[in-house]
Design a protein around this motif. Structure first.
Motif, PDB file in Angstrom:
ATOM      1  N   PHE A  17       0.831  -1.203   0.000  1.00  0.00           N
ATOM      2  CA  PHE A  17       0.000   0.000   0.000  1.00  0.00           C
ATOM      3  C   PHE A  17       0.866   1.254   0.000  1.00  0.00           C
ATOM      4  CE2 PHE A  17      -3.523  -2.745   0.925  1.00  0.00           C
ATOM      5  CZ  PHE A  17      -4.626  -2.053   0.459  1.00  0.00           C
ATOM      6  N   ILE A  18       1.865   1.278   0.858  1.00  0.00           N
ATOM      7  CA  ILE A  18       2.735   2.454   0.921  1.00  0.00           C
ATOM      8  C   ILE A  18       3.463   2.653  -0.397  1.00  0.00           C
ATOM      9  CG2 ILE A  18       4.793   3.422   2.019  1.00  0.00           C
ATOM     10  CD1 ILE A  18       3.870   2.075   4.630  1.00  0.00           C
ATOM     11  N   SER A  19       3.974   1.561  -0.969  1.00  0.00           N
ATOM     12  CA  SER A  19       4.708   1.685  -2.228  1.00  0.00           C
ATOM     13  C   SER A  19       3.805   2.174  -3.351  1.00  0.00           C
ATOM     14  CB  SER A  19       5.350   0.350  -2.612  1.00  0.00           C
ATOM     15  OG  SER A  19       4.362  -0.627  -2.889  1.00  0.00           O
ATOM     16  N   MET A  20       2.554   1.706  -3.393  1.00  0.00           N
ATOM     17  CA  MET A  20       1.638   2.153  -4.442  1.00  0.00           C
ATOM     18  C   MET A  20       1.281   3.626  -4.258  1.00  0.00           C
ATOM     19  SD  MET A  20      -0.934  -1.003  -5.386  1.00  0.00           S
ATOM     20  CE  MET A  20      -1.370  -1.465  -3.719  1.00  0.00           C
ATOM     21  N   VAL A  21       1.066   4.050  -3.008  1.00  0.00           N
ATOM     22  CA  VAL A  21       0.785   5.467  -2.757  1.00  0.00           C
ATOM     23  C   VAL A  21       1.974   6.321  -3.187  1.00  0.00           C
ATOM     24  CG1 VAL A  21       0.453   7.189  -0.945  1.00  0.00           C
ATOM     25  CG2 VAL A  21      -0.886   5.087  -0.911  1.00  0.00           C
ATOM     26  N   ILE A  22       3.191   5.862  -2.854  1.00  0.00           N
ATOM     27  CA  ILE A  22       4.394   6.601  -3.246  1.00  0.00           C
ATOM     28  C   ILE A  22       4.512   6.683  -4.763  1.00  0.00           C
ATOM     29  CG2 ILE A  22       6.915   6.569  -3.238  1.00  0.00           C
ATOM     30  CD1 ILE A  22       6.796   5.405  -0.412  1.00  0.00           C
ATOM     31  N   MET A  23       4.241   5.550  -5.440  1.00  0.00           N
ATOM     32  CA  MET A  23       4.357   5.548  -6.898  1.00  0.00           C
ATOM     33  C   MET A  23       3.351   6.499  -7.538  1.00  0.00           C
ATOM     34  SD  MET A  23       6.838   3.882  -8.072  1.00  0.00           S
ATOM     35  CE  MET A  23       6.269   4.135  -9.744  1.00  0.00           C
ATOM     36  N   ILE A  24       2.105   6.451  -7.072  1.00  0.00           N
ATOM     37  CA  ILE A  24       1.089   7.357  -7.622  1.00  0.00           C
ATOM     38  C   ILE A  24       1.464   8.804  -7.314  1.00  0.00           C
ATOM     39  CG2 ILE A  24      -1.340   8.021  -7.571  1.00  0.00           C
ATOM     40  CD1 ILE A  24      -0.782   5.328  -8.904  1.00  0.00           C
TER      41      ILE A  24
END
Length: 759
Positions: A17-24
């Motif tokens: 979740f954190i990585s996807m938020v960072i990527m977006i």
């Protein structure tokens, strides 16, 4: 109940979740920041041009324009306003080496100014000086201070009546040899027409500045008819401030459509892969919810909300990041603030960015929806069965003798890569993108270093440039050339087809100025031909041996020149020798002398307007290099964050998907270190594949950006070996670091828990 499960699931898969938020956030932030930058340039400069009456056309005549000429142009239908205008570089007596672009406009509504401090502009003032606020700030000058200016053999003093900003000098440089403003030594100022005439004793205005919406063809015909001659006319697109600001906006637009799109693409692809794997991992949970009586629609909404939440959080952080990036570039003390002198620094979000952010949210939500819909197919019993990867057919490589040469590790990794193609492809794209960005960024700096070395270390061999006064006689100029053992040049404005270009005439027996060829060697000027800059040669499809016709402005004469070669130049120009100009009968005068004599050793002379040392030009590049370095650091850091987040996210996914396999390896006797080497080996394989693709991709992108962003400087791409080494080390080091972080999880594998699940 489902709300509690939502938060528990987020906690369980917090890394994803954190990585996807960072990527977006990274994708939205980079895209938004770069596009806000170029839109901000357009918005703020348009306001500045309108507020100060930036001229649409400039009519130039060396002999000057009378009041009758002014009225003749004013009477042209379609002309809104006209002003006689003059601008010269005057030295500041109190500050050695300092100079001001001293301007006079008869009509304050045309090519005027905005007063930021002090008294309003008074066109009847006999001692008022309205000074650039940036120059005043850099040199601790305040309203009420007195400055003494010298130009040619004239010396006069004025009191600083106000501090100003003027769009005519929005990019304030001494001449085309200086890339960046240097307000420590050079600024601009306005004086009134009354003050100007009081100092000089006459009226001399070599330019008419005109505001008009007419197109150039109609305007040129009307002016030629009104003045009874072929006039030299420049559009605002051919002036430094307007053209360079428009170029910065165009460059920003190009950047905003290339690199930020790469970030967005990787972010969306990562979301696709991660959401699919996450819902696959939750397949048993989905089956349990179905068995408990939850409708498909409610389960779908529940899991789709994960994607929507990620999109909302990532977009919100991305907007904040976008503002931070845009402000980093576009603020009075930031990167663009060292180049553009603007009264306002607004940061509007372009309308299309809102559309794209809305589309991204919709796309992310659709990704979540489609991912869970795939897992809901069939009955509750079907959904309760754990997700199993599809069966693998034997690889073609397995049917060759080479397969027997491989050990267990390579065989296992090759099968896993082919079994999880989407995850492997995303890892490859992440590494490729990281390499591309790092190498492209390092290559920008290498190219600029090569450009500066070519033009200012090798091509510029003089110590001091002497700028001659407009009324210097031919005999006085020859005397100065002999006295300082120098080379000389002059410029004639000419028309080539429908283009206004500079005809530069050189006499260089001492090789003080050299001319870079297309291959970065140097062309020796022949006395039987002209040398065109690469842009003109490419635009007009000209090559050595062809012939061109030019017509000097203010004259009805036409001259035919033979093209002797193409050279690199920072301006659209044609270069010929003085001997060739004399043979053709072209009328010219030398305006500059290049000498090895130090600036301090050049005596004051009525024929000398100003002097400029080579070191002053080189020093002005410091700000430019600082801007470039800041941009490079930004892109390199973003590239590393991109690579780390993508590879870590996919590495955790890989670990989760192979949990049972890794547990099985531990059961049969594999040590944690051996299993870690298997995982690290696979990541390094993909990283090296990404490097092999990313290096040529980085070279291609850099070449494209140079042509799109810096075509006017005619730079030749250069990437030093050290940049390749740094790019490889950073990419491999990042991949190795992420692999080690993931491999450490092997120690936490619970073999009993992993192997007791349903088959």
């Amino acid at each position: 109940m489902l709300l509690k499960k939502l938060w528990r699931t987020i906690g369980l898969y917090k890394a994803q979740f954190i990585s996807m938020v960072i990527m977006i956030a990274l994708g939205v932030g980079i895209f938004l920041g770069f596009n806000m930058e170029w839109v901000s340039i357009d918005v703020n400069t348009d306001y500045f041009y309108s507020a100060t009456g930036y001229a649409d056309y400039r009519i130039i005549r060396e002999s000057g324009f009378s009041e009758n000429d002014l009225k003749d142009v004013e009477n042209i239908h379609g002309v809104d306003a006209v002003s006689r205008y003059v601008c010269v570089n005057a030295d500041v007596k109190e500050r050695d080496g300092d100079a001001l672009a001293l301007s006079v406009t008869e009509n304050g509504k045309v090519s005027g100014m905005l007063v930021t401090e002090g008294a309003a502009y008074d066109k009847s003032s006999l001692n008022g000086l309205w000074l650039s606020d940036k120059y005043a700030s850099a040199n601790a000058i305040s309203v009420g201070d007195e400055l003494t200016l010298t130009y040619q053999n004239m010396e006069f003093s004025g009191t600083v009546a106000g501090l100003i900003k003027a769009s005519e000098h929005m990019i304030c440089v001494r001449d085309e040899s200086q890339l960046m403003p240097d307000y420590d030594t050079f600024g601009y100022a306005y004086i009134s027409p009354a003050f100007y005439e009081d100092v000089t004793g006459f009226q001399y205005y070599p330019m008419l500045h005109v505001r008009s919406d007419m197109d150039k063809k109609d305007f040129t015909a009307a002016v030629d008819d009104a003045l009874g001659e072929t006039a030299m006319i420049l559009t605002k697109d051919e002036t430094l401030s307007y053209a360079e600001a428009a170029g910065e906006a165009k460059e920003g637009k190009t950047m905003g459509s290339v690199l930020p799109v790469l970030f967005l693409l990787i972010a969306v692809l990562t979301m696709v892969t991660t959401m699919h794997r996450l819902t696959a991992r939750e397949k048993t949970q989905i089956g349990t919810l179905k068995a408990l009586g939850f409708k498909d629609r409610r389960i779908t909404r529940h899991y789709t909300s994960y994607a929507l939440m990620i999109g909302l959080m990532g977009t919100a952080v991305g907007i904040a990041l976008g503002y931070a990036i845009a402000w980093f570039i576009m603020n009075p003390n930031g990167m663009m603030g060292t180049y553009l002198d603007l009264p306002e620094w607004r940061l509007p979000i372009p309308w299309f960015c809102w559309v794209i952010m809305g589309a991204i949210l919709a796309l992310l939500t659709a990704i979540g929806f489609l991912s869970v819909r795939q897992m809901l197919r069939g009955t509750a019993a079907d959904a309760l069965r754990p997700y199993t990867p599809k069966k693998m057919k034997p690889l073609l490589l397995e049917r060759t003798p080479l397969w027997r040469v491989f050990g267990f590790g390579p065989r296992w990794n090759l099968r896993d890569i082919m079994r999880h193609k989407a995850r492997s492809l995303m890892s490859l794209i992440g590494t490729l993108g990281c390499t591309l960005l790092i190498l492209g960024s390092m290559g920008m700096r290498d190219t600029m270093d090569s450009f500066l070395a070519l033009y200012y270390d090798e091509a510029t061999n003089y110590t001091t440039r002497i700028n001659l006064s407009e009324d210097a006689s031919k005999d006085a100029i020859e005397e100065l050339i002999t006295k300082y053992n120098g080379d000389a040049s002059g410029t004639v404005g000419v028309q080539l087809g429908d283009k206004a270009v500079s005809l530069e005439i050189y006499d260089t027996p001492h090789d003080m100025v050299r001319f870079p060829a297309e291959d970065n060697s140097f062309s020796a000027l022949a006395d039987d031909g002209a040398y065109l800059c690469l842009r003109l040669g490419e635009e007009l499809a000209l090559s050595p041996g062809d012939r061109i016709e030019i017509s000097p402005y203010g004259s009805d004469e036409t001259y035919t020149l033979r093209v002797a070669g193409l050279i690199r130049s920072v301006s659209e120009s044609i270069v010929i020798t003085s001997a060739y100009a004399d043979s053709l009968g072209i009328d010219y005068r030398f305006s500059s002398i290049y000498t090895d004599t130090g600036r301090a050793d050049i005596a004051s002379d009525a024929s000398i307007a100003s002097t400029q040392s080579k070191q002053m030009i080189i020093d002005s590049f410091d700000a430019f290099i600082q801007i470039m370095d800041a941009m490079i650091y930004l892109l390199v850091v973003a590239a590393i964050v991109l690579g780390v987040v993508v590879l870590y996210n996919l590495g955790v996914m890989s670990y989760t998907e192979r949990y049972r396999e890794l547990a099985t390896l531990k059961v049969v006797g594999f040590k944690d270190r051996k299993i870690g080497r298997l995982l690290i080996g696979q990541n390094l394989w993909i990283s090296f594949a990404g490097l092999l693709l990313g290096i040529p991709a980085g070279v291609w992108v850099l070449d494209y950006l140079l042509k799109a962003l810096a075509g006017e400087y005619e730079m030749k791409m250069a990437i030093y070996p050290g940049s390749f080494v740094i790019s490889i080390l950073l990419t491999v080091g990042m991949s190795l670091l992420v692999s080690l972080m993931v491999a450490r999880r092997n120690k936490r594998i619970d073999m009993v828990e992993a192997l007791k699940g349903a088959e």
